[in-house]
Design a protein around this motif. Structure first.
Motif, PDB file in Angstrom:
ATOM      1  N   VAL A 156      40.618  53.094  47.941  1.00  0.00           N
ATOM      2  CA  VAL A 156      40.850  52.046  48.937  1.00  0.00           C
ATOM      3  C   VAL A 156      40.421  50.701  48.377  1.00  0.00           C
ATOM      4  CG1 VAL A 156      40.192  51.202  51.222  1.00  0.00           C
ATOM      5  CG2 VAL A 156      40.627  53.629  50.878  1.00  0.00           C
ATOM      6  N   GLN A 157      39.394  50.705  47.525  1.00  0.00           N
ATOM      7  CA  GLN A 157      38.875  49.470  46.949  1.00  0.00           C
ATOM      8  C   GLN A 157      39.363  49.227  45.525  1.00  0.00           C
ATOM      9  OE1 GLN A 157      34.623  48.381  48.113  1.00  0.00           O
ATOM     10  NE2 GLN A 157      34.503  50.606  48.107  1.00  0.00           N
ATOM     11  N   ALA A 158      39.999  50.205  44.905  1.00  0.00           N
ATOM     12  CA  ALA A 158      40.414  50.064  43.510  1.00  0.00           C
ATOM     13  C   ALA A 158      41.524  49.033  43.376  1.00  0.00           C
ATOM     14  CB  ALA A 158      40.886  51.419  42.981  1.00  0.00           C
ATOM     15  N   VAL A 159      41.502  48.290  42.277  1.00  0.00           N
ATOM     16  CA  VAL A 159      42.533  47.294  41.991  1.00  0.00           C
ATOM     17  C   VAL A 159      43.702  47.997  41.321  1.00  0.00           C
ATOM     18  CG1 VAL A 159      43.090  45.198  40.726  1.00  0.00           C
ATOM     19  CG2 VAL A 159      40.833  45.458  41.786  1.00  0.00           C
ATOM     20  N   ALA A 183      44.833  58.150  48.777  1.00  0.00           N
ATOM     21  CA  ALA A 183      43.960  57.397  49.684  1.00  0.00           C
ATOM     22  C   ALA A 183      44.756  57.036  50.928  1.00  0.00           C
ATOM     23  CB  ALA A 183      43.434  56.133  49.008  1.00  0.00           C
ATOM     24  N   VAL A 184      44.071  57.066  52.086  1.00  0.00           N
ATOM     25  CA  VAL A 184      44.704  56.759  53.368  1.00  0.00           C
ATOM     26  C   VAL A 184      43.746  55.896  54.191  1.00  0.00           C
ATOM     27  CG1 VAL A 184      45.671  57.683  55.509  1.00  0.00           C
ATOM     28  CG2 VAL A 184      45.978  58.940  53.358  1.00  0.00           C
ATOM     29  N   VAL A 185      44.287  54.856  54.797  1.00  0.00           N
ATOM     30  CA  VAL A 185      43.526  54.012  55.717  1.00  0.00           C
ATOM     31  C   VAL A 185      44.325  53.881  57.008  1.00  0.00           C
ATOM     32  CG1 VAL A 185      42.538  51.739  56.159  1.00  0.00           C
ATOM     33  CG2 VAL A 185      42.411  52.705  53.877  1.00  0.00           C
ATOM     34  N   VAL A 186      43.670  54.082  58.141  1.00  0.00           N
ATOM     35  CA  VAL A 186      44.298  53.900  59.454  1.00  0.00           C
ATOM     36  C   VAL A 186      43.486  52.857  60.216  1.00  0.00           C
ATOM     37  CG1 VAL A 186      44.932  54.983  61.642  1.00  0.00           C
ATOM     38  CG2 VAL A 186      45.177  56.260  59.501  1.00  0.00           C
ATOM     39  N   VAL A 187      44.175  51.835  60.724  1.00  0.00           N
ATOM     40  CA  VAL A 187      43.518  50.719  61.402  1.00  0.00           C
ATOM     41  C   VAL A 187      44.205  50.475  62.741  1.00  0.00           C
ATOM     42  CG1 VAL A 187      42.849  48.287  61.227  1.00  0.00           C
ATOM     43  CG2 VAL A 187      43.022  49.679  59.161  1.00  0.00           C
ATOM     44  N   GLU A 188      43.423  50.286  63.777  1.00  0.00           N
ATOM     45  CA  GLU A 188      43.973  49.886  65.075  1.00  0.00           C
ATOM     46  C   GLU A 188      44.177  48.369  65.023  1.00  0.00           C
ATOM     47  OE1 GLU A 188      43.028  51.267  69.566  1.00  0.00           O
ATOM     48  OE2 GLU A 188      41.436  50.142  68.579  1.00  0.00           O
ATOM     49  N   GLU A 245      43.127  48.113  50.740  1.00  0.00           N
ATOM     50  CA  GLU A 245      42.603  47.498  51.961  1.00  0.00           C
ATOM     51  C   GLU A 245      43.157  46.097  52.157  1.00  0.00           C
ATOM     52  OE1 GLU A 245      38.387  47.165  51.826  1.00  0.00           O
ATOM     53  OE2 GLU A 245      38.342  46.404  49.777  1.00  0.00           O
ATOM     54  N   HIS A 246      43.410  45.350  51.083  1.00  0.00           N
ATOM     55  CA  HIS A 246      43.968  44.009  51.214  1.00  0.00           C
ATOM     56  C   HIS A 246      45.440  44.048  51.610  1.00  0.00           C
ATOM     57  CE1 HIS A 246      40.608  42.396  48.376  1.00  0.00           C
ATOM     58  NE2 HIS A 246      40.232  42.422  49.640  1.00  0.00           N
ATOM     59  N   VAL A 247      46.181  45.020  51.078  1.00  0.00           N
ATOM     60  CA  VAL A 247      47.587  45.147  51.467  1.00  0.00           C
ATOM     61  C   VAL A 247      47.696  45.504  52.947  1.00  0.00           C
ATOM     62  CG1 VAL A 247      49.717  46.437  51.089  1.00  0.00           C
ATOM     63  CG2 VAL A 247      48.311  45.761  49.138  1.00  0.00           C
ATOM     64  N   VAL A 248      46.881  46.451  53.398  1.00  0.00           N
ATOM     65  CA  VAL A 248      46.897  46.837  54.812  1.00  0.00           C
ATOM     66  C   VAL A 248      46.495  45.644  55.682  1.00  0.00           C
ATOM     67  CG1 VAL A 248      45.847  48.340  56.542  1.00  0.00           C
ATOM     68  CG2 VAL A 248      46.487  49.264  54.319  1.00  0.00           C
ATOM     69  N   SER A 249      45.486  44.916  55.262  1.00  0.00           N
ATOM     70  CA  SER A 249      45.074  43.722  55.996  1.00  0.00           C
ATOM     71  C   SER A 249      46.210  42.716  56.068  1.00  0.00           C
ATOM     72  CB  SER A 249      43.852  43.100  55.316  1.00  0.00           C
ATOM     73  OG  SER A 249      43.483  41.888  55.937  1.00  0.00           O
ATOM     74  N   GLY A 250      46.940  42.521  54.959  1.00  0.00           N
ATOM     75  CA  GLY A 250      48.069  41.595  54.968  1.00  0.00           C
ATOM     76  C   GLY A 250      49.159  42.009  55.936  1.00  0.00           C
ATOM     77  N   PHE A 251      49.431  43.312  56.023  1.00  0.00           N
ATOM     78  CA  PHE A 251      50.480  43.795  56.923  1.00  0.00           C
ATOM     79  C   PHE A 251      50.098  43.618  58.399  1.00  0.00           C
ATOM     80  CE2 PHE A 251      52.732  45.262  53.365  1.00  0.00           C
ATOM     81  CZ  PHE A 251      53.976  45.721  53.773  1.00  0.00           C
ATOM     82  N   SER A 252      48.827  43.327  58.664  1.00  0.00           N
ATOM     83  CA  SER A 252      48.456  43.059  60.057  1.00  0.00           C
ATOM     84  C   SER A 252      49.174  41.838  60.596  1.00  0.00           C
ATOM     85  CB  SER A 252      46.938  42.868  60.174  1.00  0.00           C
ATOM     86  OG  SER A 252      46.512  41.667  59.531  1.00  0.00           O
ATOM     87  N   ALA A 253      49.631  40.941  59.713  1.00  0.00           N
ATOM     88  CA  ALA A 253      50.366  39.759  60.164  1.00  0.00           C
ATOM     89  C   ALA A 253      51.630  40.142  60.919  1.00  0.00           C
ATOM     90  CB  ALA A 253      50.720  38.881  58.963  1.00  0.00           C
ATOM     91  N   GLY A 287      47.992  52.719  55.733  1.00  0.00           N
ATOM     92  CA  GLY A 287      48.163  52.469  54.311  1.00  0.00           C
ATOM     93  C   GLY A 287      47.971  53.744  53.517  1.00  0.00           C
ATOM     94  N   VAL A 288      48.891  54.026  52.586  1.00  0.00           N
ATOM     95  CA  VAL A 288      48.836  55.240  51.774  1.00  0.00           C
ATOM     96  C   VAL A 288      49.020  54.850  50.308  1.00  0.00           C
ATOM     97  CG1 VAL A 288      49.987  57.425  51.216  1.00  0.00           C
ATOM     98  CG2 VAL A 288      49.693  56.745  53.606  1.00  0.00           C
ATOM     99  N   TRP A 289      48.184  55.412  49.455  1.00  0.00           N
ATOM    100  CA  TRP A 289      48.326  55.252  47.999  1.00  0.00           C
ATOM    101  C   TRP A 289      48.231  56.618  47.357  1.00  0.00           C
ATOM    102  CZ3 TRP A 289      45.223  56.956  44.124  1.00  0.00           C
ATOM    103  CH2 TRP A 289      45.523  56.518  42.833  1.00  0.00           C
ATOM    104  N   ILE A 290      49.081  56.869  46.354  1.00  0.00           N
ATOM    105  CA  ILE A 290      49.039  58.110  45.592  1.00  0.00           C
ATOM    106  C   ILE A 290      49.194  57.764  44.113  1.00  0.00           C
ATOM    107  CG2 ILE A 290      50.255  60.270  45.081  1.00  0.00           C
ATOM    108  CD1 ILE A 290      50.986  60.492  47.993  1.00  0.00           C
TER     109      ILE A 290
END
Length: 762
Positions: free
Chosen positions: A317-320, A285-290, A429-437, A518-521
């Protein structure tokens, strides 16, 4: 007259106009209007609803000029057009022209009927109802969205994207004429099946527009020279799992997103290329956010939606999942804000024991004294557990949750030390959101999937702490040797990896100048995948995505966003082992380091018992001969000696160990309390030994070990992994079946440690 009006009103009430209802047909759009995915209605038809202002004026001109020039003037039925059509049909003995207006065509689309007199009367009745209840623009909009274009396509927008691969807003004259004529015979004129028929019909409408002087003849001549060119016929097939996520019962027919269609397509193609590199049944899974707007630019929830062997239908992206070490940067930032550490604070990478919890390092073994920045950059486990003991797992969990990064624990479980190493659940998605800090001055912002979503953010850390941790993660963990050197404000990619217990999840999260990645494998079913870990699996994919983004930004001439140093961040020259500022000539300054600090705060070294202890700088009395004496001895002078934490003794050179740092006691006037600080001694092998099986020995090498200098229970570690526990003075046998380098460590209940490294050879 009144009676007629009453009859019509009653007829309208009992036979209402069948206006189209929500038939669950949906289209999901990228930020530029490109269709990403479509959900067909119950008949398998998909459409792309649009307004008149979203269609090229050329199409409206071609449609009205060919079909119904008096559309805005007649009351729904044009008697002149009907009379003309009847005369032409009688003259030629066949149907050569129809007299239906656009309103009448819409009436037939809404209420299909047979081509009979009764059917024609019903069409007239529905047309009248349309004109009574709707405006001309509303009727035209119905036509734009419901006209048939062949196959499962309805509406000019769906046809424009399917046949021409472009928005209906950007249609040229020739393209507009082609689409204007297709609904007349959508099956017979389909340009993908009958291009010659389609072109002949298009040319006919172009000539008609020239006769009516709707378009200049020169433009029509140019349009006639164009052949019918079709884009490769493709159904919208991008970001399927995001489309499924946003398609709810309350969704509008057009679902807008912030996704960049070209980037999404590029990354999906790239991820498919990884199929051969990943083990069977493994997904990604991959998420890219500006991060400036928190708009999601690309959303890849799985490797391939159609790959059932890899559980492609599961949105990872949504899996726990267990986040591994990806939570560590948050703790270091919080500890900086709390004044517990600076970037070069001395931490201890040594065996630790807390109740039944015995953490180890991923890379095996222990390093002894390490700085906070080094521990974070190398993702060492023992130092971060030491830090978590001080900060508190409950407080850490609560502050992350408050900022919008929830951590999921088993039912009735309390936050504990294991969560900082991945003993908790969270989502990509929550980890990527956290790294926005780390890109938004310490504020955590939620991901935005749709343009209408309001940006939401909450503070988690100070701008200074976010800046320092981001520098560490980008490979700039130490200030320049000269604190006055100019700092470059362009921070390279900062990234952190993570690997969950049993190699179930491999993570990599990056912060670049403009994007969060964000990348998950792993396997969606949670099966371990030996050999798949963050650095080896997820990081190469992260770096490849980063390269794609950099190349696109250079092509689009997007400037690089700067990361200026906050005012509260400073540089201090500190000394180990105390971790504070001392004069360079001071004998207690054993190692000089330059550290990033916050608001000028230089906290002292944390000791193993998680408190700020003066035990690292005991007060001793020395006589004139330099021997240690009691404070009431003649000529005794007080002096403080900086000592390293006792747990680090096995990793220190002899000159830094306590027996070297502390002067010998004076036999004539000994001190009241002797501070020896002797480490535990491991018996059974010596440091640096090379052990070889005896000649002709077939069985594995077996050694007997014990520990001296400890009167408490002991816990043993082999290459950083828990081995067993022993009572004071108890020995044990250990078999070494393989050759290699081994590190054996022991920790007792008093916090004393010992270690020895040796090798087994053939």
């Amino acid at each position: 007259m009144l009676l007629l009006c009453a009859v019509l009103w009653l007829a309208d009430r009992f036979d209402p106009l069948p206006l189209p209802k929500d038939d669950m047909a949906r289209v999901v759009l990228a930020q530029d209007g490109t269709p990403l995915w479509r959900f067909a209605d119950g008949n398998g038809v998909w459409r792309y609803p649009i307004r008149i202002d979203q269609v090229s004026p050329y199409y409206i001109e071609a449609l009205l000029g060919y079909e119904d020039r008096w559309f805005y003037q007649h009351p729904g039925i044009n008697p002149l057009a009907i009379a003309r059509a009847a005369w032409q049909n009688l003259r030629d003995g066949q149907i050569v022209s129809g007299g239906s207006t656009l309103s009448m065509q819409v009436a037939r689309l809404l209420d299909p009927h047979p081509r009979s007199l009764r059917g024609k009367l019903r069409q007239v009745w529905r047309t009248a109802q349309l004109e009574w209840h709707l405006s001309k623009d509303e009727i035209l909009t119905l036509y734009l969205n419901r006209a048939p274009f062949g196959g499962t396509l309805e509406g000019v927008a769906a046809a424009s994207w399917a046949y021409l691969g472009k928005s209906p807003k950007s249609l040229g004259r020739a393209e507009a004429a082609l689409l204007a004529v297709l609904p007349q015979a959508p099956s017979r004129l389909r340009p993908d099946r009958h291009p010659q028929r389609a072109q002949a019909a298009r040319d006919k409408i172009l000539q008609r527009l020239g006769q009516f002087q709707i378009w200049p003849q020169a433009e029509i001549d140019d349009a006639l020279q164009e052949s019918v060119w079709l884009a490769p016929r493709e159904e919208p097939s991008l970001a399927p799992l995001l489309a499924r996520r946003l398609n709810t019962a309350n969704s509008p027919a057009v679902i807008e997103t912030t996704v960049d269609a070209s980037l999404q397509r590029r990354l999906e193609e790239m991820l498919l290329g990884w199929r051969a590199r990943l083990p069977e049944r493994t997904s990604a899974a991959v998420v890219v956010v500006e991060h400036d707007t928190m708009a999601v630019q690309a959303y890849l929830g799985s490797l391939d939606l159609e790959d059932t062997q890899r559980f492609g239908h599961v949105d990872m992206v949504q899996a726990v999942r267990s986040p591994g070490s990806t939570l560590k940067p948050f703790l270091y930032a919080m500890a900086l804000d709390e004044g517990l550490i600076h970037s070069e604070s001395l931490l201890q990478d040594v065996p630790r024991h807390s109740s039944d919890y015995r953490p180890g390092n991923f890379s095996q073994g222990f390093s002894g004294p390490v700085s906070a920045s080094q521990a974070l950059a190398r993702s060492l486990n023992l130092p971060v557990v030491q830090l978590m003991e001080v900060y508190g797992p409950k407080r850490f969990t609560a502050e992350l949750r408050s900022a919008g990064v929830p951590l999921l624990l088993p039912r009735n479980a309390e936050p504990n030390l294991a969560l900082i190493l991945g003993g908790v659940g969270t989502r990509l998605e929550h980890v990527v959101s956290g790294f926005s800090a780390f890109a938004r001055q310490g504020k955590v912002a939620q991901l935005r999937f749709q343009p209408q979503q309001v940006l939401q953010e909450k503070p988690l850390m100070s701008p200074g702490a976010a800046w320092i941790v981001r520098r560490i993660l980008s490979g700039q963990r130490r200030p320049d040797i000269d604190p006055r050197a100019q700092l470059v404000e362009r921070a390279p990619l900062a990234w952190k990896t993570g690997t969950s217990y049993g190699f179930r999840d491999a993570w990599a999260v990056g912060v670049s100048s403009r994007y969060l990645i964000g990348v998950w494998i792993g396997r969606p079913d949670g099966t371990p995948v030996p050999g798949q870990f963050g650095l080896a699996s997820a990081t190469p994919l992260l770096l490849q995505v980063h390269d794609v983004l950099n190349h696109r930004d250079r092509q689009n001439r997007k400037p690089e966003l700067l990361n200026p140093q906050p005012e509260e961040v400073g540089v201090a020259a500190i000394c180990w082992p105390l971790g504070q500022e001392l004069a360079r000539e001071d004998d207690n300054c054993r190692r000089l380091r330059f550290a990033w600090t916050l608001n000028g705060t230089v906290p002292p070294t944390l000791t193993m018992d998680t408190t700020f202890s003066s035990a690292l700088q005991p007060l001793v009395w020395l006589n004139q001969q330099g021997l240690r004496v009691a404070k009431d001895c003649p000529g005794a002078q007080a002096r403080r000696i900086a000592l390293w934490p006792a747990a680090l003794e096995p990793w220190l050179p002899l000159a830094e160990q306590r027996r070297s740092r502390l002067a010998a006691p004076d036999p004539g006037c000994p001190p009241a309390l002797l501070v020896t600080g002797e480490p535990i001694q491991i018996v059974g092998v010596n440091q640096g030994d090379r052990l070889q099986r005896a000649a002709g020995q077939v069985n594995a090498l077996s050694l007997k070990f014990s520990a001296q200098g400890s009167g408490a229970k002991q816990w043993w570690y082999l290459n950083g992994s828990p081995l067993l526990s022993t009572a004071s003075g108890e020995s044990f046998d250990q078999v070494f079946a393989q050759t290699g380098i081994y590190q054996l460590s022991v920790l007792d209940a008093a916090g004393q440690t010992g270690t020895v490294q040796f090798s087994v050879v053939d």
